[in-house]
Design a protein around this motif. Structure first.
Motif, short mmCIF file in Angstrom:
data_model
loop_
_atom_site.label_atom_id
_atom_site.label_comp_id
_atom_site.label_asym_id
_atom_site.label_seq_id
_atom_site.Cartn_x
_atom_site.Cartn_y
_atom_site.Cartn_z
N THR A 68 21.34 7.27 -9.61
CA THR A 68 22.71 6.82 -9.86
C THR A 68 22.74 5.41 -10.46
N TYR A 69 21.58 4.75 -10.47
CA TYR A 69 21.48 3.41 -11.07
C TYR A 69 20.31 3.39 -12.06
N PRO A 70 20.54 3.94 -13.25
CA PRO A 70 19.46 4.08 -14.24
C PRO A 70 18.82 2.76 -14.66
N ASN A 71 19.58 1.65 -14.57
CA ASN A 71 19.00 0.35 -14.94
C ASN A 71 17.91 -0.08 -13.97
N CYS A 72 17.89 0.51 -12.80
CA CYS A 72 16.82 0.23 -11.84
C CYS A 72 15.56 1.04 -12.15
N MET A 73 15.64 1.88 -13.18
CA MET A 73 14.49 2.70 -13.56
C MET A 73 14.14 2.52 -15.03
N SER A 74 14.59 1.42 -15.60
CA SER A 74 14.32 1.14 -17.01
C SER A 74 13.45 -0.11 -17.09
N LEU A 75 12.21 0.05 -17.60
CA LEU A 75 11.23 -1.03 -17.59
C LEU A 75 10.74 -1.37 -18.99
N ALA A 76 10.29 -2.62 -19.15
CA ALA A 76 9.66 -3.06 -20.40
C ALA A 76 8.85 -4.32 -20.11
N ILE A 77 7.61 -4.36 -20.57
CA ILE A 77 6.68 -5.50 -20.43
C ILE A 77 6.73 -6.15 -19.05
N GLY A 78 6.75 -5.29 -18.00
CA GLY A 78 6.70 -5.80 -16.64
C GLY A 78 8.02 -6.29 -16.09
N CYS A 79 9.12 -5.94 -16.74
CA CYS A 79 10.46 -6.37 -16.29
C CYS A 79 11.41 -5.18 -16.32
N ASP A 121 0.82 -1.22 0.00
CA ASP A 121 0.00 0.00 0.00
C ASP A 121 0.85 1.26 0.00
N GLY A 122 2.16 1.09 -0.22
CA GLY A 122 3.04 2.25 -0.31
C GLY A 122 4.31 2.09 0.49
N ILE A 123 5.01 0.97 0.27
CA ILE A 123 6.26 0.69 0.99
C ILE A 123 7.39 0.55 -0.02
N LEU A 124 8.46 1.28 0.19
CA LEU A 124 9.64 1.13 -0.66
C LEU A 124 10.27 -0.22 -0.35
N ASN A 125 10.30 -1.07 -1.36
CA ASN A 125 10.72 -2.45 -1.17
C ASN A 125 11.99 -2.75 -1.96
N HIS A 126 12.85 -3.59 -1.39
CA HIS A 126 14.04 -4.04 -2.11
C HIS A 126 13.65 -5.03 -3.20
N VAL A 127 14.25 -4.92 -4.37
CA VAL A 127 14.04 -5.87 -5.47
C VAL A 127 15.41 -6.38 -5.92
N LYS A 128 15.65 -7.67 -5.73
CA LYS A 128 16.95 -8.23 -6.07
C LYS A 128 17.20 -8.14 -7.58
N CYS A 129 18.43 -7.84 -7.93
CA CYS A 129 18.77 -7.66 -9.35
C CYS A 129 19.96 -8.52 -9.74
N GLN A 130 20.09 -9.69 -9.13
CA GLN A 130 21.23 -10.56 -9.44
C GLN A 130 21.18 -11.10 -10.86
N ASN A 131 19.99 -11.06 -11.49
CA ASN A 131 19.87 -11.54 -12.87
C ASN A 131 20.16 -10.46 -13.91
N PHE A 132 20.46 -9.25 -13.48
CA PHE A 132 20.77 -8.17 -14.41
C PHE A 132 22.04 -8.51 -15.19
N THR A 133 22.04 -8.17 -16.46
CA THR A 133 23.27 -8.32 -17.24
C THR A 133 24.28 -7.25 -16.87
N ASN A 134 23.78 -6.10 -16.42
CA ASN A 134 24.66 -5.01 -15.95
C ASN A 134 23.81 -3.99 -15.21
N GLY A 135 24.46 -3.15 -14.44
CA GLY A 135 23.78 -2.03 -13.79
C GLY A 135 23.17 -2.33 -12.44
N CYS A 136 23.38 -3.53 -11.90
CA CYS A 136 22.87 -3.83 -10.56
C CYS A 136 23.77 -3.16 -9.52
N PRO A 137 23.20 -2.43 -8.56
CA PRO A 137 24.01 -1.71 -7.57
C PRO A 137 25.01 -2.61 -6.84
#
Length: 222
Positions: A117-128, A90-106
C-alpha cells in the motif's frame, strides 16, 4: 494493474539462488519488484510456501540495494507512522524513518504484510529510497567524486606517478649521507684534537725530565 502472472514471472527472474552474503538466519530471494496488491501478495506467498506462522514479506534488504522476498518468522508486525521497512541484522524487520521523503511516507500505522500500500517504500536506487532526495543527493555526489578521481588518474603513465615517490626517496638518502658525513667529520676533529693535546703534554713532560748526567753535575757543583 499488473496481473498475478506477471508479478510471479518478474519476481522469479532473479530467484535462482539464496543470497548468503546477507548472513540472514533464513532464506531470502532477490526480486525486481514486490507484489503491488493483495492478490499478487497472496500468489507470491503460495509460491514461496509461506504460511500463517511464517508470513510472506517483500521488502528492501539491509543495504537498500535491492528488494528481497522471504517467509518471515512471524505472520506480520505493526509498522508505526512515518516509517518504511527493511530486513536488518540477521533477519529482523526494522523500521526505517522516511521523514525526508518528498512523498509517499506512510501517514498512519500499517502491518508489514501490507507494504504494497506504500509503493515508495519499495522503490530503490543507488542504495536509497527514490523518494529520499537527501540520500540520493549524497550518494550522487559520492559517485561523482569517485568518477572524478578515476578520470584524473586514468591515462597517466605509471612512471609519472612513481617519479615523485622516487625523487623523495633519493632526496632522503642524500640527506642521510650528508648528515652521516658531517657527524663523521666532527668525530674525526674531536679525535685529532685529543691526539694533539696528548702530544703537547708529552712534549712538556720530556722538557722537564732531568738526565742522570745533569743530575750528577748538579751534585758536583754543590
Amino acid at each position: 494493474m499488473i496481473s498475478p502472472k506477471a508479478a510471479l514471472s518478474s519476481s522469479m527472474m532473479l530467484d535462482n539462488e539464496k543470497l548468503p552474503e546477507y548472513s540472514y538466519s533464513f532464506g531470502v530471494y532477490r526480486v525486481e519488484e514486490c507484489p503491488m496488491n493483495q492478490s499478487e501478495w497472496e500468489v507470491a506467498a503460495e509460491r514461496r510456501q509461506c504460511n500463517k506462522t511464517h508470513g510472506y514479506h517483500c521488502a528492501p534488504d539491509k543495504y537498500h540495494s535491492t528488494l528481497i522476498e522471504f517467509c518471515y518468522t512471524k505472520k506480520r508486525i505493526l509498522i508505526h507512522t512515518g516509517n518504511c521497512v527493511e530486513l536488518a541484522a540477521d533477519g529482523i524487520l526494522n523500521h526505517v524513518k522516511c521523514q525526508n521523503f518528498t512523498n509517499g511516507c506512510p501517514e498512519k500505522p500499517y502491518y508489514s504484510n501490507e507494504l504494497y500500500t506504500y509503493p515508495n517504500c519499495m522503490s530503490l536506487a543507488i542504495g536509497c529510497f527514490t523518494s529520499d532526495k537527501e540520500c540520493l543527493k549524497e550518494r550522487f555526489n559520492k559517485l561523482q567524486g569517485s568518477r572524478t578521481i578515476k578520470q584524473t588518474t586514468e591515462g597517466i603513465p605509471v612512471y609519472l606517478i612513481a617519479l615523485p615517490v622516487l625523487i623523495c626517496f633519493v632526496v632522503v638518502i642524500v640527506l642521510i649521507f650528508i648528515f652521516r658525513r658531517k657527524v663523521s667529520k666532527i668525530n674525526q676533529r674531536e679525535h685529532n684534537g685529543e691526539l694533539e693535546e696528548t702530544e703537547n703534554l708529552n712534549f712538556i713532560t720530556e722538557d722537564f725530565q732531568v738526565s742522570p748526567i745533569e743530575e750528577n753535575q748538579s751534585k758536583y757543583f754543590l
